[in-house]
Design an enzyme around this catalytic site. Structure first.
Site, PDB file in Angstrom:
ATOM      1  N   ARG A   1      43.990 125.165   1.973  1.00 51.90           N
ATOM      2  CA  ARG A   1      44.036 123.832   1.345  1.00 51.90           C
ATOM      3  C   ARG A   1      44.340 123.956  -0.139  1.00 51.90           C
ATOM      4  NH1 ARG A   1      39.723 121.591  -0.725  1.00 51.90           N
ATOM      5  NH2 ARG A   1      38.255 122.198   0.897  1.00 51.90           N
TER       6      ARG A   1
ATOM      7  N   LYS B   1      63.372 113.743   5.159  1.00 46.75           N
ATOM      8  CA  LYS B   1      64.769 113.302   5.180  1.00 46.75           C
ATOM      9  C   LYS B   1      65.698 114.503   4.917  1.00 46.75           C
ATOM     10  CE  LYS B   1      62.463 109.470   5.465  1.00 46.75           C
ATOM     11  NZ  LYS B   1      62.076 108.645   4.336  1.00 46.75           N
TER      12      LYS B   1
HETATM   13  C1  LIG Z   1      60.816 108.055   3.947  1.00 42.13           C
HETATM   14  C2  LIG Z   1      60.620 107.731   2.536  1.00 42.13           C
HETATM   15  C3  LIG Z   1      59.372 107.841   1.928  1.00 42.13           C
HETATM   16  C4  LIG Z   1      58.136 108.236   2.712  1.00 42.13           C
HETATM   17  O1  LIG Z   1      58.217 109.522   3.208  1.00 42.13           O
HETATM   18  P1  LIG Z   1      57.471 109.988   4.545  1.00 42.13           P
HETATM   19  O2  LIG Z   1      57.821 111.420   4.645  1.00 42.13           O
HETATM   20  O3  LIG Z   1      58.006 109.143   5.658  1.00 42.13           O
HETATM   21  O4  LIG Z   1      56.016 109.734   4.340  1.00 42.13           O
HETATM   22  C5  LIG Z   1      59.273 107.569   0.588  1.00 42.13           C
HETATM   23  N1  LIG Z   1      60.344 107.176  -0.130  1.00 42.13           N
HETATM   24  C6  LIG Z   1      61.562 107.050   0.426  1.00 42.13           C
HETATM   25  C7  LIG Z   1      62.708 106.628  -0.429  1.00 42.13           C
HETATM   26  C8  LIG Z   1      61.739 107.318   1.764  1.00 42.13           C
HETATM   27  O5  LIG Z   1      62.938 107.170   2.312  1.00 42.13           O
END
Ligand SMILES: *Cc1c(COP(=O)(O)O)cnc(C)c1O
Length: 380
Positions: free
Chosen positions: A46, A196
């Site tokens: 952690r 992403k």
């Molecule tokens: C997807 C996204 C998030 C959140 O991320 P997670 O990994 O889904 O928690 C934050 N900001 C943007 C611009 C995103 O596209």
């Protein structure tokens, strides 16, 4: 070294006794102490783990920053960042933010932690400047915004926030560090959803914060350990693997997106097209990004038609996320941004957002053409 070279040449540490060429997954919760008073770098996952340290260092390098921190998701990263804001302090946020960020602000930070939030159109100079208060600590924005592709001049905003001694946080998920590096433009904090582009295959959740200021880094490190929201070793490793191909993926996806965009411009049922170069405030002399990415949004001015298009596609997955090698489509008002109350939502109900992958663009265009013609027949 050039960017493509440094992506694959990256090594976090060169002290592996077996000279592993891929960073090993340190799948362990604890590290044995030499003796009771041992002051080792790692004692508990952690608090710190070598696989996580490697990916944190790599993402920091990509953003040209000094300190990186990995979290279980993008939202966990943003929540950790919010931990530096105290009750009764104030933050200014852009009016076109990711739905989950909006939800965190309005249903947790305002309601449960007494943080003041002003939502403004950052490009409306008067509105933006008037939003500052004596207790303002941070400005948070995305550029280009998702899914409407509004562009904010980062250097110009950074000049204002620096003069007011307010932190500037940029969520750079949309373009990835391959195309835009906000710290170079004066931002204090960069945020990523690694779910992403950084991982790129849609098989892992993760998030990052990158900063240059050592005191800010200490604060974030404390929060990461205190709250226990750090990225797990295996997920850290998956993201490390993904990043090796970040440049190839982002460039191929962008080239495909430009081909798809040219096709979409010729489609009569498409009402409005959204892509950074088509944005009303796109300025070709603003060179803060080296590309426009691989997300395209469009409206049809007919919600039923938009729904039919989504349902008639076969190569595009219907998914909330984006940035994967696999092309996908979403309807933000019903999916990623559904958590925003309708009266606060600026997104057209019929808006569709495409995330273009690495497939052959001819196949993607053919799939879109088929779906649009079937949808048009049904829509009549
Ligand atoms: C997807 C996204 C998030 C959140 O991320 P997670 O990994 O889904 O928690 C934050 N900001 C943007 C611009 C995103 O596209």
């Amino acid at each position: 070294m050039h960017k493509h070279t440094s992506l694959v040449q990256f090594t976090a540490e060169d002290n592996d006794p077996y000279r592993a060429s891929s960073v090993p997954i340190y799948q362990t919760a604890t590290f044995r102490l030499d003796h009771l008073d041992s002051n080792q770098e790692y004692d508990y996952t952690r608090s710190g783990n070598p696989t996580r340290s490697a990916v944190e260092k790599q993402v920091a390098v990509l953003e040209n920053g000094r300190f990186g921190f990995g979290f279980t998701s993008g939202m966990a990263a943003i929540n950790a960042l919010s931990g530096i804001i105290k009750a009764n302090e104030h933050i200014i946020v852009a009016d076109d933010l990711y739905g989950g960020t909006h939800r965190l602000l309005h249903k947790r930070l305002i309601t449960h932690r007494n943080i003041e939030v002003s939502v403004v159109d950052i490009n409306n100079h008067d509105q933006f400047l008037q939003a500052f208060k004596p207790n303002t600590r941070m400005v948070l924005l995305e550029t280009p915004s998702n899914p409407l592709h509004k562009i904010v001049d980062i250097a110009q905003i950074a000049e204002i926030t620096a003069a007011k001694n307010v932190l500037l946080a940029i969520d750079n998920t949309f373009l990835s560090p391959w195309l835009q590096q906000p710290l170079n433009l004066g931002a204090d904090i960069v945020i990523h959803s690694a779910t992403k582009f950084l991982s790129g295959t849609g098989d892992v959740s993760g998030g990052f914060l990158v900063v240059n200021n050592a005191k800010l880094a200490d604060e974030i490190k404390f929060i990461q350990n205190a709250e226990g929201s750090a990225l797990a070793p295996f997920d850290a490793w998956l993201i490390l693997r993904g990043i090796k191909t970040l440049g190839l993926r982002v460039e191929r996806q962008q080239a495909n997106a430009l081909a798809v965009l040219e096709y979409l411009k010729t489609v009569p049922v498409i009402d409005r097209l959204f892509y950074p170069t088509l944005s009303h405030n796109y300025n070709p002399t603003l060179t803060q990004a080296s590309g426009s990415g691989s997300l395209i949004s469009f409206t049809t001015n007919n919600q039923f038609l938009s729904e039919q298009i989504i349902n008639n596609l076969s190569l595009f997955n219907i998914t909330v996320s984006f940035g994967s090698v696999h092309s996908s489509i979403s309807m933000p008002a019903r999916m990623s941004h559904a958590s925003i109350d309708k009266h606060l939502r600026h997104i057209p109900e019929d808006l569709l957002r495409l995330s273009i992958g690495i497939e052959d663009s001819n196949d993607l265009i053919a799939d879109l053409a088929t779906a649009i013609s079937q949808a048009t027949i049904r829509g009549l």
